[in-house]
Structures are given as structure tokens and as C-alpha cells.
Motif scaffolding. Structure first.
Motif, PDB file in Angstrom:
ATOM      1  N   MET A   1       0.850  -1.198   0.000  1.00 12.79           N
ATOM      2  CA  MET A   1       0.000   0.000   0.000  1.00 12.79           C
ATOM      3  C   MET A   1       0.878   1.238   0.000  1.00 12.79           C
ATOM      4  N   THR A   2       0.693   2.145  -0.938  1.00 11.96           N
ATOM      5  CA  THR A   2       1.473   3.366  -0.982  1.00 11.96           C
ATOM      6  C   THR A   2       0.739   4.444  -0.208  1.00 11.96           C
ATOM      7  N   LEU A   3       1.446   5.047   0.734  1.00  9.89           N
ATOM      8  CA  LEU A   3       0.849   6.015   1.634  1.00  9.89           C
ATOM      9  C   LEU A   3       1.249   7.419   1.221  1.00  9.89           C
ATOM     10  N   PRO A   4       0.653   8.459   1.846  1.00  5.23           N
ATOM     11  CA  PRO A   4       1.016   9.829   1.502  1.00  5.23           C
ATOM     12  C   PRO A   4       2.522  10.030   1.559  1.00  5.23           C
ATOM     13  N   THR A 131      -9.358  10.884   5.589  1.00  2.33           N
ATOM     14  CA  THR A 131      -9.583   9.546   5.048  1.00  2.33           C
ATOM     15  C   THR A 131      -8.575   8.584   5.660  1.00  2.33           C
ATOM     16  N   MET A 132      -9.040   7.381   5.979  1.00  2.00           N
ATOM     17  CA  MET A 132      -8.164   6.392   6.601  1.00  2.00           C
ATOM     18  C   MET A 132      -8.507   4.996   6.098  1.00  2.00           C
ATOM     19  N   ALA A 133      -7.517   4.104   6.186  1.00  3.84           N
ATOM     20  CA  ALA A 133      -7.725   2.720   5.761  1.00  3.84           C
ATOM     21  C   ALA A 133      -8.567   1.975   6.789  1.00  3.84           C
ATOM     22  N   GLY A 134      -9.288   0.949   6.317  1.00  2.00           N
ATOM     23  CA  GLY A 134     -10.042   0.100   7.218  1.00  2.00           C
ATOM     24  C   GLY A 134      -9.126  -0.704   8.129  1.00  2.00           C
ATOM     25  N   PHE A 135      -9.698  -1.308   9.155  1.00  2.00           N
ATOM     26  CA  PHE A 135      -8.934  -2.035  10.164  1.00  2.00           C
ATOM     27  C   PHE A 135      -8.746  -3.505   9.774  1.00  2.00           C
ATOM     28  N   GLY A 136      -7.996  -4.221  10.625  1.00  2.00           N
ATOM     29  CA  GLY A 136      -7.929  -5.667  10.497  1.00  2.00           C
ATOM     30  C   GLY A 136      -6.876  -6.198   9.557  1.00  2.00           C
ATOM     31  N   TRP A 137      -5.861  -5.382   9.185  1.00  2.00           N
ATOM     32  CA  TRP A 137      -4.758  -5.867   8.359  1.00  2.00           C
ATOM     33  C   TRP A 137      -3.519  -5.060   8.725  1.00  2.00           C
ATOM     34  N   ASP A 138      -2.361  -5.402   8.127  1.00  2.11           N
ATOM     35  CA  ASP A 138      -1.100  -4.819   8.587  1.00  2.11           C
ATOM     36  C   ASP A 138      -1.057  -3.305   8.515  1.00  2.11           C
ATOM     37  N   VAL A 143      -3.944   6.749   8.276  1.00  2.00           N
ATOM     38  CA  VAL A 143      -4.499   7.927   7.610  1.00  2.00           C
ATOM     39  C   VAL A 143      -3.884   8.019   6.219  1.00  2.00           C
ATOM     40  N   THR A 144      -4.720   8.024   5.194  1.00  2.00           N
ATOM     41  CA  THR A 144      -4.232   8.041   3.815  1.00  2.00           C
ATOM     42  C   THR A 144      -4.368   9.404   3.143  1.00  2.00           C
ATOM     43  N   ASP A 145      -5.207  10.280   3.698  1.00  2.00           N
ATOM     44  CA  ASP A 145      -5.383  11.603   3.090  1.00  2.00           C
ATOM     45  C   ASP A 145      -5.955  12.543   4.144  1.00  2.00           C
ATOM     46  N   TRP A 146      -5.288  13.684   4.346  1.00  2.00           N
ATOM     47  CA  TRP A 146      -5.802  14.678   5.303  1.00  2.00           C
ATOM     48  C   TRP A 146      -6.875  15.566   4.675  1.00  2.00           C
ATOM     49  N   ASN A 147      -7.157  15.354   3.426  1.00  2.00           N
ATOM     50  CA  ASN A 147      -8.242  16.069   2.730  1.00  2.00           C
ATOM     51  C   ASN A 147      -8.122  17.596   2.846  1.00  2.00           C
ATOM     52  N   GLY A 148      -6.893  18.081   2.714  1.00  2.00           N
ATOM     53  CA  GLY A 148      -6.677  19.523   2.729  1.00  2.00           C
ATOM     54  C   GLY A 148      -6.692  20.150   4.104  1.00  2.00           C
ATOM     55  N   GLY A 149      -6.713  19.354   5.157  1.00  2.00           N
ATOM     56  CA  GLY A 149      -6.739  19.883   6.513  1.00  2.00           C
ATOM     57  C   GLY A 149      -5.390  20.410   6.971  1.00  2.00           C
ATOM     58  N   ARG A 150      -5.343  20.913   8.208  1.00  2.00           N
ATOM     59  CA  ARG A 150      -4.129  21.536   8.736  1.00  2.00           C
ATOM     60  C   ARG A 150      -2.969  20.556   8.892  1.00  2.00           C
ATOM     61  N   VAL A 173     -16.053  -1.403   9.180  1.00  2.00           N
ATOM     62  CA  VAL A 173     -14.937  -0.560   8.748  1.00  2.00           C
ATOM     63  C   VAL A 173     -13.631  -1.364   8.736  1.00  2.00           C
ATOM     64  N   ASP A 174     -13.735  -2.657   8.465  1.00  2.00           N
ATOM     65  CA  ASP A 174     -12.577  -3.537   8.331  1.00  2.00           C
ATOM     66  C   ASP A 174     -12.153  -3.640   6.869  1.00  2.00           C
ATOM     67  N   GLY A 175     -10.885  -3.996   6.656  1.00  2.00           N
ATOM     68  CA  GLY A 175     -10.440  -4.373   5.329  1.00  2.00           C
ATOM     69  C   GLY A 175      -9.631  -3.325   4.590  1.00  2.00           C
ATOM     70  N   ASP A 176      -9.056  -3.738   3.477  1.00  2.00           N
ATOM     71  CA  ASP A 176      -8.180  -2.925   2.651  1.00  2.00           C
ATOM     72  C   ASP A 176      -9.006  -2.009   1.744  1.00  2.00           C
ATOM     73  N   ARG A 177      -9.618  -1.011   2.339  1.00  2.00           N
ATOM     74  CA  ARG A 177     -10.374   0.008   1.611  1.00  2.00           C
ATOM     75  C   ARG A 177     -10.421   1.254   2.477  1.00  2.00           C
ATOM     76  N   ASP A 178     -10.725   2.391   1.876  1.00  2.00           N
ATOM     77  CA  ASP A 178     -10.696   3.669   2.590  1.00  2.00           C
ATOM     78  C   ASP A 178     -12.062   4.040   3.140  1.00  2.00           C
ATOM     79  N   PHE A 179     -12.024   4.772   4.257  1.00  2.00           N
ATOM     80  CA  PHE A 179     -13.235   5.276   4.906  1.00  2.00           C
ATOM     81  C   PHE A 179     -12.992   6.719   5.347  1.00  2.00           C
ATOM     82  N   ARG A 180     -14.035   7.508   5.352  1.00  2.00           N
ATOM     83  CA  ARG A 180     -13.950   8.844   5.946  1.00  2.00           C
ATOM     84  C   ARG A 180     -14.024   8.721   7.462  1.00  2.00           C
ATOM     85  N   SER A 181     -13.290   9.601   8.124  1.00  2.00           N
ATOM     86  CA  SER A 181     -13.275   9.556   9.589  1.00  2.00           C
ATOM     87  C   SER A 181     -14.618   9.927  10.198  1.00  2.00           C
ATOM     88  N   ASP A 182     -15.445  10.669   9.439  1.00  2.00           N
ATOM     89  CA  ASP A 182     -16.744  11.070   9.978  1.00  2.00           C
ATOM     90  C   ASP A 182     -17.869  10.107   9.588  1.00  2.00           C
TER      91      ASP A 182
END
Length: 201
Positions: A1-4, A131-138, A143-150, A173-182
Motif C-alpha cells: 500500500m502506498t501512503l502519503p 480519510t483512513m484505511a479500514g482495520f484488520g490488516w497490517d 491515515v491516507t489523506d488529510w483532505n486539505g486539513g491543517r 470498517v474492516d479491510g483494505d479500503r478507505d473510509f472517511r473519519s466522519d
């Protein structure tokens, strides 16, 4: 997985965690930040000068997915102050690739975030959902994207990883996929920080 910041791992207003209180700051620690002892031009020699040569060792450390790599370890026998630094120039041990703290660390960011800080505290420091990755894997909870935040800072990224509070519903919210924190399901999992990294581009 390539991160920011392009890092493929082989290798925040103050808030209170919902499940467990954030760790207290260990006395005398500077902020966990891209300036100061962990700046872009940092070196093992400079860390030894600042924190004492006896508190700095170079060793093999475990990584995700069974990997192992070489890192300078600061305060290796003190969980509250332990830091791992991987170098771009491993031979000279200078110019960090990434700097990480985890487990019982007492290090805090300049915004007051640390191990155990809550999802709400991270959103407050960022000033927006992220935005953050789902749980339950390495790489779960990264956090994969701060979405323009501070917390979206060029050149040196603050990379946080969170995990759900035990006993909360997290299956949605498990697995190799992205979710919004809200997302309601993410909020229901009540995630807290379990690892922090500074990643240099």
C-alpha cells in the motif's frame, strides 16, 4: 500500500482518547515534529549529542508483514521515550526516511496528539474529517489523506495509524479500503492512535 508521501511501508487541538487516556508527555521531550531533533537534516551523531550516546543504538527492528530493517533506536530501554529512525543515508546514518513512535510512547505532536489520542482529537487538530484505511490488516487504520486539513504538510508528512477501541463494533470498517473519519461506522468504532510517524519526501 502506498501512503502519503510515496512511502510504501515495509518498514492533531488536544483531545482525550475515548477508550484510554492519551499517554502523558515524558519530561523534557521536545515535540514529535519535522523540526528539532527529527528535522530533515537530522543524524545519529546529532541525536547522540542531544540525548546522550548511551541512549542511541543502531540495530535491526521488526516491520510489518514479517519484514526487518535497520534503524537507529533512541531510548531503546524506555518505552515512554523510544523512537525508531530509518535513514536515507544508512551508511552515515543521516537524513531520515521516517521516524516512528508506538506502544507506550509519551511523545506528543505540537498539536498535543499522542498514543491513545482519539479520532475526535485528530479531526480537531486537522480542522476537518480525513480519510483512513479500514482495520484488520497490517496497514489498518492508517491515515491516507488529510483532505486539505491543517495536518497536510508538504515535505514531511505526519502519518498516524489508529485502531478501534476494544468491544466497539468495527466489522463495517474492516479491510483494505478507505473510509472517511466522519462515517457513522468509523465513529462507532471509537479509534485511537497507536502509532505515529514522520515521513520525509
Amino acid at each position: 500500500m502506498t501512503l502519503p508521501g510515496g512511502l510504501c511501508l515495509a518498514a492533531l487541538a488536544t483531545g482525550t482518547a475515548l477508550a484510554a487516556p492519551a499517554r502523558p508527555v515524558s519530561a523534557g521531550l521536545p515535540p514529535f515534529d519535522c523540526a528539532g531533533p527529527f528535522a530533515r537534516d537530522a543524524s545519529e551523531a546529532a541525536l547522540a549529542t542531544r540525548f546522550g550516546a548511551g541512549n542511541v543504538v543502531f540495530r535491526t527492528v521488526p516491520g510489518p508483514e514479517g519484514t526487518r530493517f535497520k534503524a537507529t533506536v533512541l531510548f531503546p530501554r524506555d518505552a515512554a521515550r523510544r523512537v525508531e529512525i530509518v535513514w536515507k543515508d544508512e551508511k552515515r546514518r543521516q537524513r531520515p526516511t521516517h521516524v516512528s513512535v508506538a506502544a507506550q510512547s509519551g511523545w506528543k505532536t505540537a498539536d498535543g496528539l499522542g498514543i491513545g489520542s482519539s479520532l475526535a482529537a485528530v479531526e480537531a487538530a486537522n480542522g476537518a474529517p480525513f480519510t483512513m484505511a479500514g482495520f484488520g490488516w497490517d496497514y489498518g487504520g492508517t491515515v491516507t489523506d488529510w483532505n486539505g486539513g491543517r495536518l497536510a504538510r508538504p515535505g514531511c508528512r505526519l502519518l498516524l495509524r489508529l485502531e478501534p477501541t476494544p468491544g466497539t463494533p468495527a466489522d463495517d470498517v474492516d479491510g483494505d479500503r478507505d473510509f472517511r473519519s466522519d462515517a457513522p461506522a468509523m465513529r462507532a468504532a471509537q479509534p485511537v492512535i497507536y502509532e505515529m510517524m514522520l515521513v520525509f519526501e
